[in-house]
Scaffold this motif. Structure first.
Motif, PDB file in Angstrom:
ATOM      1  N   LYS A 400       0.446  -0.860  -0.124  1.00 53.92           N
ATOM      2  CA  LYS A 400       0.086   0.318  -0.148  1.00 53.92           C
ATOM      3  C   LYS A 400       1.107   1.188  -0.159  1.00 53.92           C
ATOM      4  CE  LYS A 400      -1.552  -0.715   3.910  1.00 53.92           C
ATOM      5  NZ  LYS A 400      -2.570  -1.687   5.029  1.00 53.92           N
ATOM      6  N   VAL A 401       0.550   2.434  -0.666  1.00 54.42           N
ATOM      7  CA  VAL A 401       1.549   3.559  -0.819  1.00 54.42           C
ATOM      8  C   VAL A 401       0.354   4.446  -0.536  1.00 54.42           C
ATOM      9  CG1 VAL A 401       2.256   5.183  -2.523  1.00 54.42           C
ATOM     10  CG2 VAL A 401       2.963   2.636  -2.786  1.00 54.42           C
ATOM     11  N   ILE A 402       0.577   5.359   0.603  1.00 56.81           N
ATOM     12  CA  ILE A 402       0.008   6.539   1.312  1.00 56.81           C
ATOM     13  C   ILE A 402       0.747   7.527   1.215  1.00 56.81           C
ATOM     14  CG2 ILE A 402      -1.378   7.195   3.722  1.00 56.81           C
ATOM     15  CD1 ILE A 402       0.151   3.641   3.377  1.00 56.81           C
ATOM     16  N   ALA A 403       0.060   8.898   1.117  1.00 52.88           N
ATOM     17  CA  ALA A 403       0.512   9.942   0.779  1.00 52.88           C
ATOM     18  C   ALA A 403      -0.601  10.695   1.366  1.00 52.88           C
ATOM     19  CB  ALA A 403       0.449  10.439  -0.661  1.00 52.88           C
ATOM     20  N   TRP A 404       0.916  11.687   2.799  1.00 51.25           N
ATOM     21  CA  TRP A 404      -0.369  12.711   3.369  1.00 51.25           C
ATOM     22  C   TRP A 404       0.320  14.233   3.338  1.00 51.25           C
ATOM     23  CZ3 TRP A 404       1.240  17.349   5.362  1.00 51.25           C
ATOM     24  CH2 TRP A 404       0.624  18.008   6.698  1.00 51.25           C
ATOM     25  N   GLY A 405      -1.063  15.112   3.116  1.00 50.31           N
ATOM     26  CA  GLY A 405      -0.842  16.146   2.559  1.00 50.31           C
ATOM     27  C   GLY A 405      -1.211  17.515   3.372  1.00 50.31           C
ATOM     28  N   PRO A 406      -0.966  18.884   3.433  1.00 49.23           N
ATOM     29  CA  PRO A 406      -2.237  19.733   4.197  1.00 49.23           C
ATOM     30  C   PRO A 406      -3.438  19.602   3.836  1.00 49.23           C
ATOM     31  CG  PRO A 406      -0.342  21.078   2.700  1.00 49.23           C
ATOM     32  CD  PRO A 406      -0.053  19.122   2.604  1.00 49.23           C
ATOM     33  N   ASP A 407      -3.811  19.631   2.731  1.00 46.34           N
ATOM     34  CA  ASP A 407      -5.461  19.290   2.047  1.00 46.34           C
ATOM     35  C   ASP A 407      -5.539  18.413   0.877  1.00 46.34           C
ATOM     36  OD1 ASP A 407      -4.155  20.250  -0.270  1.00 46.34           O
ATOM     37  OD2 ASP A 407      -4.542  22.670   0.126  1.00 46.34           O
ATOM     38  N   ARG A 408      -6.279  18.213   0.533  1.00 44.00           N
ATOM     39  CA  ARG A 408      -6.755  17.039  -0.632  1.00 44.00           C
ATOM     40  C   ARG A 408      -6.075  16.795  -1.385  1.00 44.00           C
ATOM     41  NH1 ARG A 408     -10.581  14.935  -4.607  1.00 44.00           N
ATOM     42  NH2 ARG A 408     -11.108  12.692  -3.650  1.00 44.00           N
ATOM     43  N   ALA A 409      -5.512  18.062  -2.342  1.00 47.17           N
ATOM     44  CA  ALA A 409      -5.531  18.723  -3.676  1.00 47.17           C
ATOM     45  C   ALA A 409      -3.754  18.226  -3.420  1.00 47.17           C
ATOM     46  CB  ALA A 409      -5.302  19.924  -3.922  1.00 47.17           C
ATOM     47  N   ALA A 410      -3.431  17.682  -2.000  1.00 48.04           N
ATOM     48  CA  ALA A 410      -1.829  17.754  -2.684  1.00 48.04           C
ATOM     49  C   ALA A 410      -1.387  16.564  -1.840  1.00 48.04           C
ATOM     50  CB  ALA A 410      -1.135  18.972  -1.478  1.00 48.04           C
ATOM     51  N   ALA A 411      -2.329  15.804  -0.916  1.00 50.74           N
ATOM     52  CA  ALA A 411      -2.036  14.379  -1.250  1.00 50.74           C
ATOM     53  C   ALA A 411      -2.918  14.021  -2.341  1.00 50.74           C
ATOM     54  CB  ALA A 411      -3.435  13.766  -0.058  1.00 50.74           C
ATOM     55  N   LEU A 412      -3.509  13.687  -2.703  1.00 49.72           N
ATOM     56  CA  LEU A 412      -3.486  13.255  -4.070  1.00 49.72           C
ATOM     57  C   LEU A 412      -2.338  13.531  -5.027  1.00 49.72           C
ATOM     58  CD1 LEU A 412      -7.226  14.034  -4.943  1.00 49.72           C
ATOM     59  CD2 LEU A 412      -6.677  11.508  -4.631  1.00 49.72           C
ATOM     60  N   ALA A 413      -2.049  14.440  -5.414  1.00 45.74           N
ATOM     61  CA  ALA A 413      -0.121  14.942  -6.159  1.00 45.74           C
ATOM     62  C   ALA A 413       0.598  14.213  -5.570  1.00 45.74           C
ATOM     63  CB  ALA A 413      -0.361  16.427  -5.861  1.00 45.74           C
ATOM     64  N   ARG A 414       0.431  13.862  -4.364  1.00 45.39           N
ATOM     65  CA  ARG A 414       2.045  13.180  -3.916  1.00 45.39           C
ATOM     66  C   ARG A 414       2.168  11.688  -3.873  1.00 45.39           C
ATOM     67  NH1 ARG A 414       2.971  15.775   2.766  1.00 45.39           N
ATOM     68  NH2 ARG A 414       4.308  18.095   1.747  1.00 45.39           N
ATOM     69  N   LEU A 415       0.444  10.876  -4.290  1.00 45.52           N
ATOM     70  CA  LEU A 415       0.442   9.946  -4.365  1.00 45.52           C
ATOM     71  C   LEU A 415       0.690   9.807  -5.580  1.00 45.52           C
ATOM     72  CD1 LEU A 415      -0.934   7.028  -3.505  1.00 45.52           C
ATOM     73  CD2 LEU A 415      -2.656   8.091  -3.576  1.00 45.52           C
ATOM     74  N   ASP A 416       0.202  10.436  -6.599  1.00 46.20           N
ATOM     75  CA  ASP A 416       0.254  10.596  -7.544  1.00 46.20           C
ATOM     76  C   ASP A 416       1.724  10.428  -7.889  1.00 46.20           C
ATOM     77  OD1 ASP A 416      -0.768  10.019 -10.899  1.00 46.20           O
ATOM     78  OD2 ASP A 416       0.567  11.899 -10.706  1.00 46.20           O
ATOM     79  N   THR A 417       3.059  10.607  -7.355  1.00 44.43           N
ATOM     80  CA  THR A 417       3.793  11.558  -7.146  1.00 44.43           C
ATOM     81  C   THR A 417       4.661   9.553  -6.777  1.00 44.43           C
ATOM     82  OG1 THR A 417       4.801  13.945  -8.024  1.00 44.43           O
ATOM     83  CG2 THR A 417       6.262  12.492  -7.494  1.00 44.43           C
ATOM     84  N   ALA A 418       4.131   9.755  -6.047  1.00 44.23           N
ATOM     85  CA  ALA A 418       4.676   8.446  -5.504  1.00 44.23           C
ATOM     86  C   ALA A 418       4.813   6.845  -5.895  1.00 44.23           C
ATOM     87  CB  ALA A 418       4.247   7.911  -3.941  1.00 44.23           C
ATOM     88  N   LEU A 419       3.326   7.017  -7.466  1.00 41.35           N
ATOM     89  CA  LEU A 419       2.672   5.250  -7.691  1.00 41.35           C
ATOM     90  C   LEU A 419       3.551   5.911  -8.993  1.00 41.35           C
ATOM     91  CD1 LEU A 419      -0.997   5.372  -7.684  1.00 41.35           C
ATOM     92  CD2 LEU A 419       0.889   3.826  -6.665  1.00 41.35           C
ATOM     93  N   ALA A 420       3.989   6.792  -9.559  1.00 43.92           N
ATOM     94  CA  ALA A 420       5.225   6.920 -10.875  1.00 43.92           C
ATOM     95  C   ALA A 420       6.740   6.855 -11.129  1.00 43.92           C
ATOM     96  CB  ALA A 420       4.859   8.680 -10.916  1.00 43.92           C
ATOM     97  N   GLY A 421       7.147   6.495  -8.901  1.00 45.74           N
ATOM     98  CA  GLY A 421       8.040   6.606  -9.223  1.00 45.74           C
ATOM     99  C   GLY A 421       8.129   4.890  -8.351  1.00 45.74           C
ATOM    100  N   THR A 422       7.201   4.159  -8.577  1.00 43.57           N
ATOM    101  CA  THR A 422       6.806   2.736  -8.250  1.00 43.57           C
ATOM    102  C   THR A 422       6.474   1.091  -9.263  1.00 43.57           C
ATOM    103  OG1 THR A 422       5.204   3.187  -6.033  1.00 43.57           O
ATOM    104  CG2 THR A 422       5.351   1.328  -6.980  1.00 43.57           C
ATOM    105  N   ALA A 423       8.002   0.731  -8.834  1.00 44.10           N
ATOM    106  CA  ALA A 423       7.988  -0.307 -10.088  1.00 44.10           C
ATOM    107  C   ALA A 423       8.361  -0.834  -9.805  1.00 44.10           C
ATOM    108  CB  ALA A 423       9.697   0.457 -11.078  1.00 44.10           C
ATOM    109  N   VAL A 424       7.953  -2.347 -10.495  1.00 45.62           N
ATOM    110  CA  VAL A 424       8.340  -5.020 -10.018  1.00 45.62           C
ATOM    111  C   VAL A 424       8.747  -4.524 -11.457  1.00 45.62           C
ATOM    112  CG1 VAL A 424       7.516  -6.359  -8.862  1.00 45.62           C
ATOM    113  CG2 VAL A 424       7.007  -4.078  -7.765  1.00 45.62           C
TER     114      VAL A 424
END
Length: 720
Positions: A400-424
């Motif tokens: 599971k990849v979890i992202a926190w941000g000061p607001d929803r838009a920031a959390a969604l953006a961080r999650l997308d960036t984190a998923l972009a850096g995930t590879a198997v």
């Protein structure tokens, strides 16, 4: 995060974690923080798993089937006795909500880190739970929920409940057996399907009916209750993004609820917990109509930790596992209701071993290369590690990849960036699908409901392999197989021929062109034809009708993988590559920094190409293949027809199950069925399971066991 105060009385010396995968790793992490010795348990399939490596001790339970290992109460008790474990944390799934297991632990003097047996009994039966909480003032969805309802009574009651109707099994969860019925004529067949699935999945085919709520949203409330009478809630989670009743992306808090509704729904959850003298961590799930967000209806209570608990931890700062340990040891909660504050926003995405382009079929294999994200506001709960073998025996959730941000838009953006850096590499995962979902305008705007994913799926566009990846896979094949391991000249890829000079071993295909066929990606329509002339370092590659000058410019071996750079018409493309020698597949991860994409290209063997040509012989262009093949390795769980039956196109033939997911195979055409499989038979991926012999069939022939399409409503908990 909550930790044990330095002067507090000790909790436990040794805790056994009766689970596997990412949740076992997550529990072990908190045990280590608290200075508690951890004991992992494992099956034969999990001997090299990450949770086994991270625990202080590890005990083998038994062979791979869960009934002989993770679901064996006797084996877990024996592991407790042999290691001196004073308590057991069950995680979620497996024995986490098993009242008999909790009783057995109590009889052995071992603490169950979960609720009392009575709570498990009442809340473990959805019918009993619904009636129970309704008597304590908790609102419920209109319907009929009584023990022992047979089909006749359910059919008679349906009119009073009102259509559309949702059929739900009383036992179990994960959405298994749930059937949405729009019109009365579809109800009898849907009841049969629901009973069959419920009996197979839970050993209990008891059903009940609920009104299907329009535009439903799935909102759940996290509660904590101790043995001193204290009950608090930690806000709600939005779990409406679901596919086939399975949660995909969760977040906290929900954008739907205002402060007043949040207080009311939180108090209703606490009342549900108080009604059964609940202790420990639990989740009360509610159904909320998007059209009337101030109304909510009880669905069920999950008497355990939830898969999505990290988003609550991220916005509250409370370590829920630490609180579970404190409660189980008899300590009071470390916080009061007025201490609970929701700060910022958190979003979680589940990483599954599945192929979204092939109807989300489960995948398996070995992790040959791994990259997981990190950085500010990012948390990864994972079972992955290089070399890990992922089998089809268990649930397909890997991380599971979890992202926190000061607001929803920031959390969604961080999650997308984190998923972009995930590879198997080595296992198909659903990261691209998750990113496409996060990019949806309605998801971005918070306009969610439990049917959104199903509506969006037909329009999703996945990335197809491009020329650089195709050329890289072809050149890796040329490089890696130029010297065959067997020594047989028939396996050389260098153009060797009897009586001809050919090319020197290892030099590539200096003579006649090497012709390769890569299996068609699910997002495209046809296979990819490739021919290569020259060596892996200096080649001419023809892909379709286009010719490229190409060559590998970094040392790599198709058998071991590694960093691969392909110069294609003078442009350099860099990948991390790996291969599956047994399947003829190549994995490639590439892209710019922080923006990875992963592709799998599988070579069709000469035998496979010949079989496909023979199957197509005598068929007119556009005719369907009469062979029905298994889309995955698994077990036959149901056979709907007999050998020699006449069926219509689309008739269900049999079902194959893997990773707790059932896939139904249907007739591709009308005709006479030839099959010899029975329930319990093991099958391989792409194995021919049935063949249809064309024959004119009357349109009046029935399709036996035809299942009505399932629709979503406030789904049950995850695939666990």
């Amino acid at each position: 995060m909550t930790t044990q105060p330095p002067n507090a009385a000790p909790l436990f010396d040794t805790v056994l974690v009766a689970n596997r995968g990412e949740i076992a790793c997550r529990v072990i992490r908190t045990l280590r923080t608290l200075g508690i010795r951890s004991v992992a348990v494992y099956s034969d399939d999990d001997a090299g798993a990450r949770h086994v490596r991270e625990a202080d001790l590890a005990v083998r339970l038994g062979p791979a089937p869960a009934r002989d290992s993770y679901l064996s109460v006797e084996a877990v008790l024996a592991a407790c006795h042999s290691t001196g474990a004073q308590a057991v944390h069950p995680g979620y799934g497996f024995l986490s909500e098993n009242a008999e297991f909790a009783s057995a632990l109590a009889d052995a003097g071992i603490t169950f880190i979960g609720p009392p047996v009575r709570s498990l009994d009442v809340m473990g039966d959805k019918i009993r739970a619904k009636n129970h909480v309704q008597a304590h003032g908790v609102p419920v969805v209109p319907g009929i929920a009584e023990p022992g309802l047979d089909d006749a009574r359910l059919l008679a009651a349906a009119a009073d409940v009102g259509y559309p109707i949702l059929i739900k099994p009383s036992a179990g969860g994960g959405g298994k057996g749930m059937q949405a019925v729009q019109v009365p004529g579809d109800l009898p067949a849907a009841l049969q399907t629901a009973r069959r699935v419920a009996a197979s999945a839970f050993g209990d085919d008891t059903l009940f009916l609920e009104r299907l709520v329009s535009s439903p949203r799935h909102i759940e409330v996290q509660i904590l209750a101790d043995t001193h009478g204290n009950v608090v809630h930690l806000g709600e989670r939005e779990c409406s993004l679901q596919r086939r009743h399975q949660k995909v992306i969760e977040e906290a808090p929900s954008v739907l609820l205002d402060a007043a509704t949040r207080e009311r729904i939180g108090e209703a959850a606490c009342n549900a917990a108080r009604s059964v003298d609940y202790t420990g961590a639990g989740t009360v799930e509610f159904l909320v109509s998007d059209a009337a967000p101030d109304e909510f209806f009880f669905m069920e209570m999950n008497t355990r930790l939830q898969v999505e608990h990290p988003v609550t931890e991220m916005v509250t700062g409370v370590d829920l596992v630490a609180e579970q340990l404190r409660i189980a040891a008899g300590h009071p909660l470390s916080l009061k209701q007025e201490d609970v504050t929701l700060t910022g926003h958190a979003v979680e995405a589940r990483i599954y071993a599945e192929d979204p382009e092939r109807d989300f079929l489960p995948t398996s294999g070995s992790v040959q290369w791994l990259q997981e994200p990190g950085g500010e506001g990012i948390r990864v709960d994972s079972s992955l590690l290089p070399g890990l073998a992922v089998s089809s025996s268990y649930d397909p959730m890997l991380a599971k990849v979890i992202a926190w941000g000061p607001d929803r838009a920031a959390a969604l953006a961080r999650l997308d960036t984190a998923l972009a850096g995930t590879a198997v590499l080595g296992i198909g995962i659903n990261v691209e699908y998750l990113r496409l979902l996060l990019a949806d305008p309605d998801v971005r705007a918070g306009r969610l409901d439990t049917t959104l994913i199903e509506r969006r799926l037909p329009g999703l566009k996945f990335r197809s392999p491009q020329a650089p990846e195709i050329a890289a896979a072809a050149l890796l094949y040329l490089l890696g197989l130029a010297v065959p391991a067997s020594g047989s000249p028939w396996r050389r890829a260098d153009g060797w021929r009897i009586g001809g000079s050919g090319a020197e071993a290892g030099s590539g295909n200096a003579g006649a062109p090497l012709h390769l066929v890569f299996a068609a990606p699910a997002s495209d329509g046809g296979d990819v034809d490739v021919s290569v002339t020259g060596t892996a370092r200096d080649a001419t590659v023809r892909i379709g009708g286009t010719v490229y000058a190409a060559g590998l410019t970094a040392g790599a071996d198709a058998r071991t993988g590694g960093r691969v750079s392909v110069s294609l018409d003078g442009v350099l493309h860099t990948f991390t590559g790996a291969a599956e020698p047994d399947t003829g597949a190549f994995w490639l991860a590439g892209g710019s920094a922080g923006e990875l994409f992963t592709v799998r290209l599988r070579l069709r063997s000469r035998r496979e190409q010949l079989d496909r040509q023979l199957a197509a012989a005598g068929r007119e262009a556009g005719d369907v293949d009469p062979a029905v093949r298994s889309p995955m390795p698994g077990t036959v769980v149901a056979v709907a027809v007999a050998d020699g039956d006449r069926v219509l196109a689309g008739a269900p033939l049999l079902s194959v199950e893997a990773m707790k997911m059932e896939h139904q195979l249907r007739a591709p055409m009308a005709g006479i069925v030839s099959l010899s499989l029975r329930p319990g038979d093991l099958v391989k991926a792409d194995q021919v399971l049935a063949v249809l012999t064309p024959e004119p069939v009357s349109g009046s022939l029935p399709n036996p066991h035809d299942d009505p399409p399932a629709q979503n409503q406030g789904a049950d908990h995850a695939r666990l």
